[in-house]
Motif scaffolding. Structure first.
Motif, PDB file in Angstrom:
ATOM      1  N   ILE A 155     -11.010   8.532  27.429  1.00 40.64           N
ATOM      2  CA  ILE A 155      -9.709   8.720  28.082  1.00 40.64           C
ATOM      3  C   ILE A 155      -9.728   9.978  28.948  1.00 40.64           C
ATOM      4  O   ILE A 155      -9.183   9.990  30.064  1.00 40.64           O
ATOM      5  CB  ILE A 155      -8.582   8.802  27.025  1.00 40.64           C
TER       6      ILE A 155
ATOM      7  N   GLY B  55      -9.812   8.122  32.239  1.00 35.39           N
ATOM      8  CA  GLY B  55      -8.364   8.029  32.431  1.00 35.39           C
ATOM      9  C   GLY B  55      -7.822   8.903  33.539  1.00 35.39           C
ATOM     10  O   GLY B  55      -6.630   8.812  33.878  1.00 35.39           O
ATOM     11  N   LYS B  56      -8.674   9.760  34.130  1.00 36.78           N
ATOM     12  CA  LYS B  56      -8.192  10.636  35.202  1.00 36.78           C
ATOM     13  C   LYS B  56      -7.688   9.844  36.406  1.00 36.78           C
ATOM     14  O   LYS B  56      -6.780  10.292  37.112  1.00 36.78           O
ATOM     15  CB  LYS B  56      -9.321  11.581  35.639  1.00 36.78           C
TER      16      LYS B  56
ATOM     17  N   TRP C 171      -6.036   7.092  36.444  1.00 33.49           N
ATOM     18  CA  TRP C 171      -4.737   6.459  36.242  1.00 33.49           C
ATOM     19  C   TRP C 171      -3.673   7.438  35.744  1.00 33.49           C
ATOM     20  O   TRP C 171      -2.531   7.058  35.517  1.00 33.49           O
ATOM     21  CB  TRP C 171      -4.876   5.301  35.250  1.00 33.49           C
ATOM     22  N   SER C 172      -4.061   8.687  35.569  1.00 33.66           N
ATOM     23  CA  SER C 172      -3.104   9.673  35.068  1.00 33.66           C
ATOM     24  C   SER C 172      -2.203  10.168  36.202  1.00 33.66           C
ATOM     25  O   SER C 172      -2.635  10.318  37.344  1.00 33.66           O
ATOM     26  CB  SER C 172      -3.857  10.856  34.442  1.00 33.66           C
TER      27      SER C 172
ATOM     28  N   HIS D 220      -5.539  16.756  33.066  1.00 30.66           N
ATOM     29  CA  HIS D 220      -5.700  15.575  32.200  1.00 30.66           C
ATOM     30  C   HIS D 220      -6.992  15.675  31.389  1.00 30.66           C
ATOM     31  O   HIS D 220      -6.994  15.470  30.170  1.00 30.66           O
ATOM     32  CB  HIS D 220      -5.720  14.303  33.063  1.00 30.66           C
ATOM     33  N   GLU D 221      -8.096  15.988  32.085  1.00 32.07           N
ATOM     34  CA  GLU D 221      -9.377  16.102  31.384  1.00 32.07           C
ATOM     35  C   GLU D 221      -9.347  17.236  30.367  1.00 32.07           C
ATOM     36  O   GLU D 221      -9.870  17.104  29.251  1.00 32.07           O
ATOM     37  CB  GLU D 221     -10.505  16.329  32.393  1.00 32.07           C
TER      38      GLU D 221
ATOM     39  N   TRP E  44      -7.050  16.048  27.222  1.00 29.25           N
ATOM     40  CA  TRP E  44      -7.665  15.041  26.366  1.00 29.25           C
ATOM     41  C   TRP E  44      -9.029  15.502  25.863  1.00 29.25           C
ATOM     42  O   TRP E  44      -9.449  15.114  24.761  1.00 29.25           O
ATOM     43  CB  TRP E  44      -7.786  13.717  27.111  1.00 29.25           C
TER      44      TRP E  44
END
Length: 420
Positions: A27, A31-32, A34-35, A42-43, A46
């Motif tokens: 994630i 996931g970066k 879609w964040s 974000h990184e 998480w």
């Protein structure tokens, strides 16, 4: 509840925490895109959650190690199950140290699967506490095995970073001969990992189904006086017999797709009552791994390397190259102490000689020479980047054969208990 039972619960907790940590690292990286928040934040967020989770998993794993040690009265590295669980724990220790230095969440996305696979692989073997034979009841067992495994753990982290480098720099769009060759070998490396996963899927799948088969095999032996004798051995299969032991008869076999026996036998030159079963396991691993690889290709409709490559965008390949080198540089002196120096001291105490050309000793020496060459080429010849990463990937294959192939295939003084 006994300490050994508590250790089993801690081991299960560690396994699931590692799985969750891996998902959180995925994630953090994948996931970066879609964040809604800044990719760096974000990184970071998480990545912190993933690192805390993996650290809790390591704490549970350490709990397993020390409670099993206290409950059994001996260090839990005496059979294949205990050694592989210790190796998984050592990889997490090595990862934690390297992560604390570089703070790269991407490293967790590739290191955690190694730990999960090794921990799952350990669960294939008998988990009962087995008493130490006199030769193993020595302080040198503790220092030899633990330091050798810790050195190999740093090599594993170096392998993960090296594989990431290859996935980052290989051009998956170019049609030049060099690009196609690089893509092939990267894909083959991923396919090899999938085969190991296929082995786990096959073993646990048929174990859950309760599959059993048994064969009897007549074994002939010749003693020192030249007198030949024979005895009947039985071999238990937990996978359907594609290949049965040489010169054997089926005693009992559950039906699988209407098959209870096979005409295919292991070659006569494969010595040992378990040779046929081991060959059968290798074949099932390739079959299951190939099917799993084919399904993944069908789902993604492209090579797995091309699927992972976009995730690596924005990562500095020089950082990956540095991490791979640094991990191997840390692991090499530890491995030298554990696998060579301490091992020879223990061998002299246990068997009265420092060196005996036992298969495990030979392959430990080959591994040491290989990584010596890696460091020589890196420092003296300037082999960095692509060449260095390929050496890191191939080197860990050598380590895996030393750990698994020698223990399970080649007989010797160092073959671990529980490998049959």
């Amino acid at each position: 509840m006994s300490l050994v039972d508590l250790s089993s619960d801690a081991f299960i907790a560690a396994f699931f925490l590692y799985c969750f940590a891996f998902l959180f690292y995925v994630i953090a990286i994948a996931g970066k895109k879609w964040s809604n928040r800044d990719p760096f934040q974000h990184e970071k967020r998480w990545g912190r959650i993933a690192f805390i989770t993996s650290s809790l998993g390591l704490a549970a794993h350490l709990t397993f190690f020390f409670t099993r040690w206290a409950g059994s009265g001996q260090i839990p590295t005496s059979n294949m199950y205990e050694f592989m669980t210790f190796l998984g724990m050592a990889i997490m220790i090595a990862f934690t140290i390297i992560y604390a230095i570089y703070r790269k969440a991407l490293l967790g996305m590739f290191s955690l699967p190694l730990t999960v696979i090794i921990v799952a692989y350990a669960s294939v073997f008998p988990q009962e506490v087995q008493p130490l034979i006199p030769a193993l009841n020595s302080i040198w067992l503790k220092v030899h095995v633990t330091t050798a495994a810790l050195g190999e753990a740093f090599f594993a982290v170096g392998f993960a970073a090296g594989l990431m480098y290859l996935l980052r720099v290989v051009d998956f769009n170019s049609e030049t001969k060099e690009a196609r060759r690089s893509r092939f070998w990267v894909e083959f490396s991923l396919y090899t990992i999938i085969i190991i996963i296929g082995f786990l899927v096959a073993v646990f799948g048929f174990r859950a189904a309760g599959y059993e088969a048994q064969f009897s095999q007549e074994m002939s032996t010749v003693d020192a006086k030249g007198i030949e004798s024979s005895k009947v051995e039985t071999v238990d299969y937990t996978l359907p017999p594609i290949v049965k032991p040489y010169n054997s008869e089926v005693v009992h076999a559950d039906s699988f797709l209407g098959m209870t026996d096979t005409k295919l036998e292991a070659p006569s030159w494969m010595n040992g009552v378990n040779a046929g079963r081991k060959l059968n396991t290798v074949i099932w691993s390739i079959i299951a791994g190939t099917i799993l690889y084919g399904l993944l290709r069908l789902v993604f409709r492209k090579p797995l390397g091309a699927v992972i490559h976009p995730v690596m965008e924005g990562v500095d390949p020089d950082d990956l190259d540095e991490i791979s080198y640094r991990a191997i540089a840390i692991g090499f002196p530890i491995f030298t102490l554990g696998a060579l120096i301490f091992a020879m001291i223990w061998a002299n105490i246990a068997w009265g000689r420092f060196w005996g050309w036992d298969p495990k000793e030979v392959w430990a020496l080959i591994s040491w020479l290989y990584y010596s060459a890696y460091l020589h080429f890196r420092l003296s010849r300037g082999w960095q980047g692509l060449r260095s990463s390929w050496l890191a990937v191939i080197g860990f294959v050598v380590i895996l054969f030393t750990l698994v192939g020698v223990n399970l295939v080649i007989a010797g003084l160092h073959s671990y208990a529980g490998t049959n």
